[in-house]
Design a protein around this motif. Structure first.
Motif, mmCIF file in Angstrom:
data_model
loop_
_atom_site.group_PDB
_atom_site.id
_atom_site.type_symbol
_atom_site.label_atom_id
_atom_site.label_comp_id
_atom_site.label_asym_id
_atom_site.label_seq_id
_atom_site.Cartn_x
_atom_site.Cartn_y
_atom_site.Cartn_z
ATOM 1 N N TRP A 73 47.326 49.069 24.171
ATOM 2 C CA TRP A 73 46.292 48.047 24.031
ATOM 3 C C TRP A 73 44.901 48.653 23.852
ATOM 4 C CZ3 TRP A 73 43.275 48.783 28.363
ATOM 5 C CH2 TRP A 73 43.907 49.324 29.471
ATOM 6 N N ARG A 74 44.811 49.981 23.834
ATOM 7 C CA ARG A 74 43.572 50.651 23.419
ATOM 8 C C ARG A 74 43.753 51.059 21.956
ATOM 9 N NH1 ARG A 74 40.193 51.635 27.775
ATOM 10 N NH2 ARG A 74 41.165 51.399 29.821
ATOM 11 N N THR A 75 42.947 51.953 21.448
ATOM 12 C CA THR A 75 43.064 52.328 20.045
ATOM 13 C C THR A 75 42.574 53.748 19.833
ATOM 14 O OG1 THR A 75 42.407 51.772 17.779
ATOM 15 C CG2 THR A 75 40.765 51.415 19.479
ATOM 16 N N GLU A 76 43.110 54.393 18.795
ATOM 17 C CA GLU A 76 42.626 55.709 18.373
ATOM 18 C C GLU A 76 41.698 55.593 17.164
ATOM 19 O OE1 GLU A 76 43.167 58.715 19.669
ATOM 20 O OE2 GLU A 76 44.412 58.002 21.320
ATOM 21 N N LEU A 77 41.394 54.354 16.769
ATOM 22 C CA LEU A 77 40.659 54.129 15.534
ATOM 23 C C LEU A 77 39.304 54.827 15.518
ATOM 24 C CD1 LEU A 77 40.674 52.624 12.817
ATOM 25 C CD2 LEU A 77 39.651 50.661 13.993
ATOM 26 N N TYR A 78 38.636 54.885 16.683
ATOM 27 C CA TYR A 78 37.299 55.481 16.742
ATOM 28 C C TYR A 78 37.287 56.806 17.504
ATOM 29 C CZ TYR A 78 36.209 50.703 15.388
ATOM 30 O OH TYR A 78 36.169 49.500 14.742
ATOM 31 N N GLN A 92 37.810 50.881 23.271
ATOM 32 C CA GLN A 92 38.081 51.371 21.927
ATOM 33 C C GLN A 92 37.460 52.725 21.608
ATOM 34 O OE1 GLN A 92 37.810 48.703 18.599
ATOM 35 N NE2 GLN A 92 38.322 46.895 19.793
ATOM 36 N N THR A 106 47.753 57.459 24.576
ATOM 37 C CA THR A 106 46.823 56.341 24.695
ATOM 38 C C THR A 106 47.586 55.027 24.868
ATOM 39 O OG1 THR A 106 45.170 57.457 23.338
ATOM 40 C CG2 THR A 106 44.971 55.069 23.520
#
Length: 399
Positions: A179-184, A69, A176
Motif C-alpha cells: 500500500w506504499r509505492t516505489e514510484l518516487y 509515497q 516495501t
C-alpha cells in the motif's frame, strides 16, 4: 493577474508553481476517503469542500515528510508535505560519528531507510548483513553513529522496508508494503538538521524536531545527553528561528524538562511524546506522572498515539479518559499518526487498537479525525500524507 511562476526541483524534475509560499495542492486522496464514508452530516460537509482551494494549516503536521509515497526524512518528501499544506514539518534528530545532527527516525535505521547495504559503507555497520537461514530472518544494524557526516550525506534514502527472507543485501533492501509505492523512490536526498531548518524556513512552515533516543551508550565520545538536547536548540538559534516557531519533541521526559529549565522560550512549546507502555487510556490511575503533575512540571504539550485519545461507546468513537484528563489538566494535545496503518478494512491495527471494532474501512478515517478535532480538541495531527489533514482543516476552518 497571472502570477509569475517559480521553479523548484522535486525528485530531479523541475516544475512550475505559482510564486506563493502558501500554494497547496491536495491531490485525489481526500476526495477518495470522503467517497468511502457513510452518509451523514460530516460526509455532506466534507463533500461540499472537495475541489475548493485549501490553505496551509498548523493542524496538519508532516510525519517524517510524506512517507506514504516518498522516502522518509528526505528533501523530496519534505517538499511534497509542504505542497500538501502541512504547516509544521518534522525532522527526527539523531547524530553521526562526528556528533553532527541529521534527520533519521532512529539512530539505527540506515539499513532499512537508505541504500547503505549496497555501498562500500556497509562494512562500517555495527552489524553487517546476515542472510536469512532456516527460521532465522535476515538482519543488519547500520547506525548514523557508524558514519561521519560526509559519509552519511553520500547515501540515498529509500522507502523504509526490509525483506527478512532475503539472502542478499540487494534483496533485503526491498520489501516495501504493497500500500506504499516505489514510484518516487528513485531519489532520496538525505538531510542534516541544519539543512532541514534552511529548507523548512524557505518553505514557510514551522518546525517540530524530535530528539531521538540514542542507540549508543551516552556519553558518546564525551557527548552527553544534555549536550545533545542543547545542540538541537542551538541549531535554531544559529539560524535565527524564533522560539515560537519551534516545537521540540522527545519521548524522554528528561529532555523536555531540560528544555523547560535551560531554554524556557523553546521549552514552553516542547512536546512530551507519550511512550509509556504501562498506561491504560481508560484508567486514569495508570497515568504516572499524572496529567496534573506533568502540567506542574511545566509541560504544556502532550502527544500520544491515536488510540490513547479514543474510546468506543455503543459502537461510536468518543474521547478517552486519557484525553479528558489531559484537557482537564490544561495540556494541549497532538495525535500521531494518520496514514501509517495502510487500508483500514481490518480495523486499523496498532494505531486504532482502542476502537478497532468501530473501524471497518477507509471511510472511518475522517470520523476519527473529526472526533480528535471537535471532541478531543487536539491542536494538530501527524500524518504520513499531510493532504488528508490539510483538507479537513481547510474545510472546517481550522488554523
Amino acid at each position: 493577474m497571472r502570477l509569475k511562476p517559480v521553479l523548484f526541483c522535486l525528485t530531479g524534475l523541475c516544475a512550475a508553481f505559482p510564486a506563493q509560499a502558501d500554494t497547496v495542492e491536495l491531490g485525489p486522496r481526500p476526495a477518495y476517503l470522503v467517497s468511502q464514508m457513510a452518509d451523514g452530516a460530516l460526509k455532506d460537509t466534507l463533500t461540499a469542500c472537495i475541489g475548493k482551494p485549501a490553505k496551509r494549516t498548523q493542524f496538519s503536521i508532516s510525519h517524517r515528510g510524506a512517507p506514504l509515497q516518498f522516502p522518509e526524512h528526505t528533501e523530496e518528501g519534505y517538499r511534497a508535505a509542504a505542497l500538501m499544506g502541512a504547516g509544521i514539518l518534522e525532522c527526527d534528530v539523531t547524530f553521526t560519528k562526528d556528533k553532527e545532527l541529521v534527520c533519521r527516525h532512529s539512530q539505527n535505521d540506515l539499513h532499512t531507510t537508505t541504500n547503505i547495504l549496497t555501498t562500500d559503507l556497509a562494512s562500517k555497520c555495527t552489524q553487517t548483513f546476515t542472510a536469512a537461514s532456516g527460521d532465522t530472518p535476515a538482519s543488519a544494524d547500520c547506525r548514523t553513529s557508524d558514519l561521519t557526516l560526509a559519509e552519511f550525506k553520500s547515501l540515498q534514502g529509500k522507502m523504509d522496508s526490509a525483506d527478512k527472507s532475503a539472502t542478499t543485501p540487494e534483496a533485503y533492501q526491498k520489501g516495501t508494503a504493497p500500500w506504499r509505492t516505489e514510484l518516487y523512490a528513485g531519489t532520496g536526498t538525505l538531510m542534516t538538521h541544519e539543512a532541514s531548518i534552511r529548507l523548512f524556513k524557505d518553505l514557510g512552515v514551522k518546525f517540530t524536531p524530535e530528539l531521538k533516543a540514542p542507540e549508543v551508550e551516552m556519553p558518546f565520545d564525551g557527548f552527553t545527553q544534555a549536550a545533545y538536547a542543547q545542540k538541537l536548540i542551538d541549531d535554531y538559534k544559529a539560524a535565527g528561528i524564533p522560539p515560537e516557531d519551534v516545537y521540540p519533541q522527545s519521548f524522554n521526559l528528561e529532555d523536555v524538562l531540560y528544555w523547560i529549565e535551560n531554554e524556557p522560550d523553546y521549552g514552553k512549546q516542547a512536546i512530551y511524546l507519550e511512550g509509556r507502555r504501562d498506561i491504560d487510556p481508560a484508567n486514569p490511575e495508570t497515568f504516572s506522572p499524572s496529567m496534573a503533575e506533568l502540567k506542574a512540571m511545566g509541560v504544556n504539550y502532550l502527544a500520544p498515539p491515536l488510540f490513547a485519545l479514543l474510546a468506543q461507546e455503543d459502537g461510536k468513537i468518543v474521547p478517552s479518559a486519557y484525553a479528558k484528563a489531559a484537557r482537564e489538566a490544561g495540556l494541549e494535545l497532538i495525535a500521531w499518526s494518520l496514514e501509517r496503518s495502510g487500508p483500514l478494512s481490518s480495523g486499523g491495527g496498532w494505531y486504532y487498537q482502542t476502537v478497532n471494532d468501530a473501524i471497518d474501512g477507509d471511510g472511518k478515517l475522517y470520523e476519527v479525525v473529526d472526533v480528535l478535532a471537535r471532541q478531543v480538541g487536539v491542536k494538530g495531527i501527524f500524518s504520513d500524507w499531510p493532504a488528508t489533514t490539510s483538507f479537513y482543516a481547510s474545510c472546517l476552518g481550522l488554523e
